[in-house]
Structure formats: structure tokens, C-alpha cells
Design a protein around this motif. Structure first.
Motif, PDB file in Angstrom:
ATOM      1  N   ASP A   1       0.835  -1.365  -0.089  1.00  0.00           N
ATOM      2  CA  ASP A   1      -0.062   0.245   0.062  1.00  0.00           C
ATOM      3  C   ASP A   1       0.987   1.279   0.149  1.00  0.00           C
ATOM      4  N   ARG A   2       2.085   1.219   0.705  1.00  0.00           N
ATOM      5  CA  ARG A   2       2.864   2.407   0.900  1.00  0.00           C
ATOM      6  C   ARG A   2       3.778   2.526  -0.116  1.00  0.00           C
ATOM      7  N   GLY A   3       4.138   1.175  -0.793  1.00  0.00           N
ATOM      8  CA  GLY A   3       5.208   1.351  -1.777  1.00  0.00           C
ATOM      9  C   GLY A   3       6.563   1.394  -1.207  1.00  0.00           C
ATOM     10  N   MET A   4       6.797   0.963  -0.052  1.00  0.00           N
ATOM     11  CA  MET A   4       8.057   1.115   0.656  1.00  0.00           C
ATOM     12  C   MET A   4       9.290  -0.046  -0.013  1.00  0.00           C
ATOM     13  N   ALA A   5      10.256   0.194  -0.257  1.00  0.00           N
ATOM     14  CA  ALA A   5      11.172  -0.649  -0.781  1.00  0.00           C
ATOM     15  C   ALA A   5      11.595  -1.651   0.381  1.00  0.00           C
ATOM     16  N   THR A   6      11.887  -1.016   1.723  1.00  0.00           N
ATOM     17  CA  THR A   6      12.101  -1.818   2.833  1.00  0.00           C
ATOM     18  C   THR A   6      11.223  -1.506   3.821  1.00  0.00           C
ATOM     19  N   LEU A   7      11.067  -2.500   4.874  1.00  0.00           N
ATOM     20  CA  LEU A   7      10.456  -2.277   6.160  1.00  0.00           C
ATOM     21  C   LEU A   7      11.267  -0.967   7.047  1.00  0.00           C
ATOM     22  N   ASN A   8      10.964   0.100   7.016  1.00  0.00           N
ATOM     23  CA  ASN A   8      11.462   1.137   7.814  1.00  0.00           C
ATOM     24  C   ASN A   8      11.030   0.887   9.206  1.00  0.00           C
ATOM     25  N   ARG A   9      12.354   0.740   9.923  1.00  0.00           N
ATOM     26  CA  ARG A   9      12.113   0.347  11.708  1.00  0.00           C
ATOM     27  C   ARG A   9      11.198   1.560  12.207  1.00  0.00           C
ATOM     28  N   ALA A  10      11.587   2.753  12.062  1.00  0.00           N
ATOM     29  CA  ALA A  10      10.951   3.951  12.838  1.00  0.00           C
ATOM     30  C   ALA A  10       9.427   3.808  12.451  1.00  0.00           C
ATOM     31  N   PHE A  11       9.247   3.685  11.223  1.00  0.00           N
ATOM     32  CA  PHE A  11       7.845   3.714  10.849  1.00  0.00           C
ATOM     33  C   PHE A  11       7.175   2.258  11.472  1.00  0.00           C
ATOM     34  N   PHE A  12       7.731   1.298  11.342  1.00  0.00           N
ATOM     35  CA  PHE A  12       7.165  -0.093  11.934  1.00  0.00           C
ATOM     36  C   PHE A  12       6.838   0.241  13.257  1.00  0.00           C
ATOM     37  N   GLU A  13       7.784   0.507  14.323  1.00  0.00           N
ATOM     38  CA  GLU A  13       7.674   0.585  15.528  1.00  0.00           C
ATOM     39  C   GLU A  13       6.419   1.545  15.810  1.00  0.00           C
TER      40      GLU A  13
ATOM     41  N   ALA B   1       3.370   0.723  18.154  1.00  0.00           N
ATOM     42  CA  ALA B   1       3.009   1.300  19.330  1.00  0.00           C
ATOM     43  C   ALA B   1       1.542   1.711  19.304  1.00  0.00           C
ATOM     44  N   ASP B   2       1.034   2.426  18.176  1.00  0.00           N
ATOM     45  CA  ASP B   2      -0.261   2.885  17.907  1.00  0.00           C
ATOM     46  C   ASP B   2      -1.343   1.714  18.060  1.00  0.00           C
ATOM     47  N   TRP B   3      -1.052   0.651  17.404  1.00  0.00           N
ATOM     48  CA  TRP B   3      -1.884  -0.382  17.477  1.00  0.00           C
ATOM     49  C   TRP B   3      -2.012  -1.199  18.881  1.00  0.00           C
ATOM     50  N   SER B   4      -0.886  -1.188  19.371  1.00  0.00           N
ATOM     51  CA  SER B   4      -0.949  -1.905  20.824  1.00  0.00           C
ATOM     52  C   SER B   4      -1.765  -0.780  21.843  1.00  0.00           C
ATOM     53  N   GLN B   5      -1.765   0.391  21.570  1.00  0.00           N
ATOM     54  CA  GLN B   5      -2.478   1.107  22.295  1.00  0.00           C
ATOM     55  C   GLN B   5      -3.908   1.127  22.009  1.00  0.00           C
TER      56      GLN B   5
ATOM     57  N   GLU C   1       0.642   9.603  14.334  1.00  0.00           N
ATOM     58  CA  GLU C   1       1.944  10.003  13.579  1.00  0.00           C
ATOM     59  C   GLU C   1       2.396   9.372  12.319  1.00  0.00           C
ATOM     60  N   TRP C   2       2.261   7.802  12.427  1.00  0.00           N
ATOM     61  CA  TRP C   2       2.447   6.929  11.371  1.00  0.00           C
ATOM     62  C   TRP C   2       1.711   7.248  10.333  1.00  0.00           C
ATOM     63  N   ALA C   3       0.467   7.969  10.525  1.00  0.00           N
ATOM     64  CA  ALA C   3      -0.467   8.076   9.252  1.00  0.00           C
ATOM     65  C   ALA C   3      -0.651   9.299   8.705  1.00  0.00           C
ATOM     66  N   LYS C   4       0.185  10.330   9.331  1.00  0.00           N
ATOM     67  CA  LYS C   4       0.291  11.762   8.747  1.00  0.00           C
ATOM     68  C   LYS C   4       0.904  11.978   7.482  1.00  0.00           C
ATOM     69  N   THR C   5       0.613  12.993   6.806  1.00  0.00           N
ATOM     70  CA  THR C   5       1.294  13.090   5.523  1.00  0.00           C
ATOM     71  C   THR C   5       2.815  13.012   5.550  1.00  0.00           C
ATOM     72  N   GLU C   6       3.564  13.594   6.389  1.00  0.00           N
ATOM     73  CA  GLU C   6       4.853  13.648   6.269  1.00  0.00           C
ATOM     74  C   GLU C   6       5.550  12.156   6.439  1.00  0.00           C
ATOM     75  N   HIS C   7       4.611  11.126   6.755  1.00  0.00           N
ATOM     76  CA  HIS C   7       5.202   9.815   6.579  1.00  0.00           C
ATOM     77  C   HIS C   7       4.917   9.077   5.313  1.00  0.00           C
ATOM     78  N   VAL C   8       4.185   9.831   4.538  1.00  0.00           N
ATOM     79  CA  VAL C   8       3.763   9.130   3.344  1.00  0.00           C
ATOM     80  C   VAL C   8       4.985   9.483   2.046  1.00  0.00           C
ATOM     81  N   SER C   9       5.271   8.532   1.467  1.00  0.00           N
ATOM     82  CA  SER C   9       6.129   8.872   0.280  1.00  0.00           C
ATOM     83  C   SER C   9       5.671   9.654  -0.828  1.00  0.00           C
ATOM     84  N   GLU C  10       6.628  10.308  -1.526  1.00  0.00           N
ATOM     85  CA  GLU C  10       6.177  11.193  -2.381  1.00  0.00           C
ATOM     86  C   GLU C  10       5.352  10.803  -3.268  1.00  0.00           C
ATOM     87  N   ASN C  11       5.727   9.581  -3.698  1.00  0.00           N
ATOM     88  CA  ASN C  11       5.093   8.905  -4.918  1.00  0.00           C
ATOM     89  C   ASN C  11       4.145   7.922  -4.373  1.00  0.00           C
ATOM     90  N   GLU C  12       3.149   7.679  -5.193  1.00  0.00           N
ATOM     91  CA  GLU C  12       2.001   6.655  -4.916  1.00  0.00           C
ATOM     92  C   GLU C  12       2.753   5.271  -4.870  1.00  0.00           C
TER      93      GLU C  12
END
Length: 454
Positions: A356-368, A372-376, A420-431
Motif C-alpha cells: 500500500d505504501r510502496g516502501m522498498a524496505t521495512l522502515n524500522r521507525a515507521f514500523f515501531e 505502538a499505535d496498534w498496541s495502544q 503520527e505514522w499516518a500523517k502526510t509527512e510519513h507518506v512517500s512522495e510517490n504513490e
């Protein structure tokens, strides 16, 4: 109880030690729950021996049992009976040896059971009930367990560990290396929710092998991690354990074992992608299912339950013509061993990031951050995880309305603040580089090939 020790004399030496620090609060548990079962003499002996523990055990610094007799004001037979009760109830282990200084008895103090474990132990609970009666039994339960308060109208705002603290991956590995192998069993996780290993079947396999069964099960958490992360079954694990074992000593080198696990997983990345044929009849059948989720979402849910997280990521990366990196392996191993979520929920997050996000790799900071959000939010099922993904997948800006992927044209009021993980700044520039058609094909492929759902 009548027991006699003919070879035991007041001149015999003794030393006392324990494997880890004991706390004064544990004596309250012994006094309330154990003392009615073992008597005052045994309780006094236990409390006295705790004051004689040698942090750095030296066998030459022994004392004679006559000192214990004097301090407790009891004779040899009474002492021996009190000691036997401590051994039988699980508060004391006794070892004997002879050396140049004479006979030596080594006392290893054991910590008492936690109250919740005590009351769930059939033998201890039944013996306590028979000894003190129902009234006192209930009073002891009330003493240790308080009535819960009504929190139905309250909203929990507790911060998760990763929202406050940051731990680097290399530090996690260093911490594991600092744990003494002999002390490893004390650090066993009591939760094995992410693993589906058949412990009894694995034990039968190991009993017919040359490897040391006790050593393997002292490191059982590593086996459950290998199963949960990489989907390795009992037979594969046995082969890897034997491959990592020293034939002369029958001991398994678990550092080598993990290297073999990683090597086996890495080799699978070189396998070609299996070709799949489009079955229109199957698609038509699936499209008839009208549930909360769309049919392709159901296929993704099925796939998330069929694969271990590392396998799931491997198939996604293979579809991209890529491979799983060592840092991604570390991220998955970390979350599985934290025991926060089942494997299928982790797979939904992996799919969200890679597809969905089109990330090349699992970004650890984003993942954590997502974890954290889902745990809460107390996410406990893959369906709930998918709803979370769907809620924050569509919007590119923090607007007042969101348009869900499943209901085109229908506006739904967004009542909660974006994490925080869903805000615009976390979204890659490309779809996402995955087209909708390609995503649907992948979901169907994942749900069908390599594994079957019962």
C-alpha cells in the motif's frame, strides 16, 4: 511425617546460595501461603537460610550444622524433617558432596511461587484448602487479589514502551550476548502466542536424536521464535539443530543454529516465483461473497494466516524482484519476540508498508510507530488491523473527511486524530508502485500457493 537421616551429623558443613536475588516481599508469600503447609520450624529454617546466602559461593567458607541447630533451638531430627518439607514444597534444593574438609551440604534457596501461580497449581491449592479450610482459603485469596474497579467509561491513555523509549537494534543483540547461557532459562518468555510448534511432537523427535534434549528445551524460546518468524516446522528445526550440534558433546551451538536459520531463509529468496493461472470460475465464486471486507481483502486475510511473517515478506519482495534484508529480518524477529501481536496481524502491517505504501524496505521507525499505535488501540485480530489500515490509507492530508477504499463516493466523518505514522509527512512522495490490478493478483497468489488454509 517421620523421616530419618542416619548419615547426617551436626558437624557436617553447609553453604547457602541462590541463582538470583531474593526479595523481602517474597517472605510474605511464604508466611501467608506456605507456612500453613510446612509449619513454623520449616518457615524459620527458610528465613534463616536466606540470611546466610553467599553471593560469591566459596565452598571453603562453610559452617557447621550445629550453628543452625542452636539458632533454631531444635535437634537433628526436627531440623531434618523441617528441611525435607522445604524440599518437597519447592523452596529448597539440597546437594551433598565429600571433599578434603569432610562432608558438605549445599543448600540452593528457591523463590516461592507468585500468588497467582500458587492458586492455579492443583497440588498447592488443594493442599492449602485441606489444611486451612474454606473460610481461611477465601480470606487468603481476598488478601492477594483485589476486586477490579469499573473502567467501562474510562479511556486508557497509557503510553506504550516504544512511544517513550528508543532501543537500537545493535543494542538488542549485544544484550542477548551478555546473558550467561547458564542463566538463559530464567529469561524464558511465558508467552508463546506467535508460535504454533507442537512441543510434544518436537520432544519425541529430539528424544530419538543424539542432541541433548534438556539443553534444547532450556533454549525453547529460540525454537518458537524460529517457527513464528520463519515458519520452520518441527522436522526442519530438528535437522537444523542436529546440523548445529557438536557430535562429541551432543550440545547445540545456538549461534550457529541461528546462522543456519538465516542461511536457509536467504536461499529461498533465490527461488523463482511460481506462475499462477487465472481461474475465472474461482474469481466469480469469490466475488459472490458479500461480507464486511471485499473478496480480495478476504484473500489477503487468508494469506496473512497461512504465512509466518518472514515468509510473507519474502513473497512480497520476490514479487518485486527484490529480497529480504538483514535489517528487515531483525525488525520481524524483534516484533515476534515481543509477543505483542499474532503473526497474521504483523503480516497485515507488512503488506501495508510494502504494497500500500510502496516502501522498498521495512522502515524500522515507521514500523515501531504503527506497532505502538496498534498496541495502544488494543488491536487483536487481522480484521481490526485491516480496518486501521483502511482508515488511514486513503487520506493524503489530515482533512475532516476520509474516503474509504471499500465504499467509493461515500464520505465518512473522521472522528479521531490521525496517529503520527499516518500523517502526510510519513507518506512517500510517490504513490505505491503496486497497481490495483497487481495488488489483487498478489493477494490471490498468496492465498493459494505454497500453503493451504484448513
Amino acid at each position: 511425617m517421620v523421616v530419618e537421616e542416619k548419615d547426617f551429623t551436626p558437624k557436617d558443613g553447609f553453604v547457602v546460595y541462590t541463582r538470583k536475588k531474593l526479595y523481602e516481599s517474597q517472605l510474605e508469600v511464604v508466611l501467608k501461603l506456605y507456612q500453613p503447609l510446612i509449619g513454623t520450624a520449616s518457615f524459620s529454617l527458610y528465613a534463616l537460610l536466606r540470611t546466610m546466602i553467599q553471593p560469591d559461593l566459596q565452598l571453603s567458607r562453610r559452617k557447621m550444622h550445629s550453628e543452625l541447630f542452636d539458632l533454631l533451638d531444635i535437634g537433628l531430627q526436627s531440623f531434618y524433617e523441617a528441611r525435607c518439607k522445604l524440599e518437597a514444597i519447592g523452596l529448597l534444593r539440597t546437594f551433598e558432596q565429600n571433599d578434603e574438609l569432610g562432608k558438605l551440604i549445599i543448600y540452593e534457596i528457591q523463590e516461592p511461587q507468585e500468588p497467582e501461580n500458587f492458586f492455579t497449581d492443583d497440588l498447592l491449592r488443594s493442599l492449602l484448602l485441606e489444611t486451612v479450610g474454606e473460610r481461611i482459603f477465601k480470606e487468603l485469596q481476598t488478601y492477594f487479589f483485589f476486586s477490579p474497579i469499573n473502567k467501562t467509561k474510562a479511556v486508557e491513555t497509557t503510553k506504550h514502551f516504544l512511544e517513550v523509549f528508543t532501543v537500537q537494534p545493535q543494542t538488542l543483540n549485544e544484550g542477548r550476548n551478555l546473558i550467561d547461557a547458564k542463566q538463559a532459562p530464567m529469561y524464558k518468555s511465558k508467552i508463546k502466542q506467535s508460535s504454533n510448534l507442537d512441543e510434544e511432537f518436537l520432544k519425541q523427535l529430539i528424544d530419538h536424536s543424539f542432541i541433548d534434549s534438556k539443553q534444547v528445551f532450556d533454549n525453547y524460546q529460540r525454537l518458537t521464535a524460529a517457527n513464528a518468524v520463519y515458519g520452520l516446522d518441527e522436522l526442519v528445526l530438528l535437522n537444523l539443530l542436529e546440523e548445529a550440534a557438536n557430535i562429541a558433546t551432543n550440545q547445540v551451538d545456538f549461534d550457529l543454529f541461528w546462522k543456519l536459520v538465516h542461511d536457509k531463509f536467504s536461499k529461498q529468496d533465490s527461488k523463482p516465483v511460481l506462475a499462477t493461472n487465472t481461474d475465472k470460475k474461482t474469481e466469480n465464486t469469490v466475488n459472490k461473497k458479500q461480507k464486511i471486507m471485499k473478496s480480495e481483502d478476504q484473500e489477503l486475510l487468508d494469506a496473512s494466516k497461512a504465512y509466518a511473517p518472514a515468509e510473507f515478506l519474502q513473497e512480497l519482495k520476490r514479487e518485486q524482484g527484490s529480497f529480504v534484508t538483514s535489517s528487515e529480518r531483525n525488525v520481524i524477529e524483534w516484533i515476534v519476540q515481543k509477543n505483542l501481536f499474532q503473526a497474521d496481524i504483523i503480516n497485515i502491517l507488512i503488506h501495508y508498508m510494502i504494497v500500500d505504501r510502496g516502501m522498498a524496505t521495512l522502515n524500522r521507525a515507521f514500523f515501531e510507530a504503527v506497532i505502538a499505535d496498534w498496541s495502544q488501540k488494543k488491536i487483536s485480530t487481522p480484521e481490526e488491523a485491516m480496518i486501521q489500515v483502511r482508515t488511514f490509507n486513503a487520506p493524503k492530508k489530515n482533512t475532516k473527511y476520509v474516503q474509504t477504499k471499500g465504499y467509493v463516493g461515500k464520505k465518512i466523518v473522521q472522528k479521531e486524530k490521525l496517529p503520527e505514522w499516518a500523517k502526510t509527512e510519513h507518506v512517500s512522495e510517490n504513490e505505491s508502485t503496486w497497481s490495483k490490478e497487481k495488488q489483487e493478483q498478489l493477494k490471490k497468489r498468496l492465498s493459494r500457493f505454497k500453503k493451504k488454509i484448513d
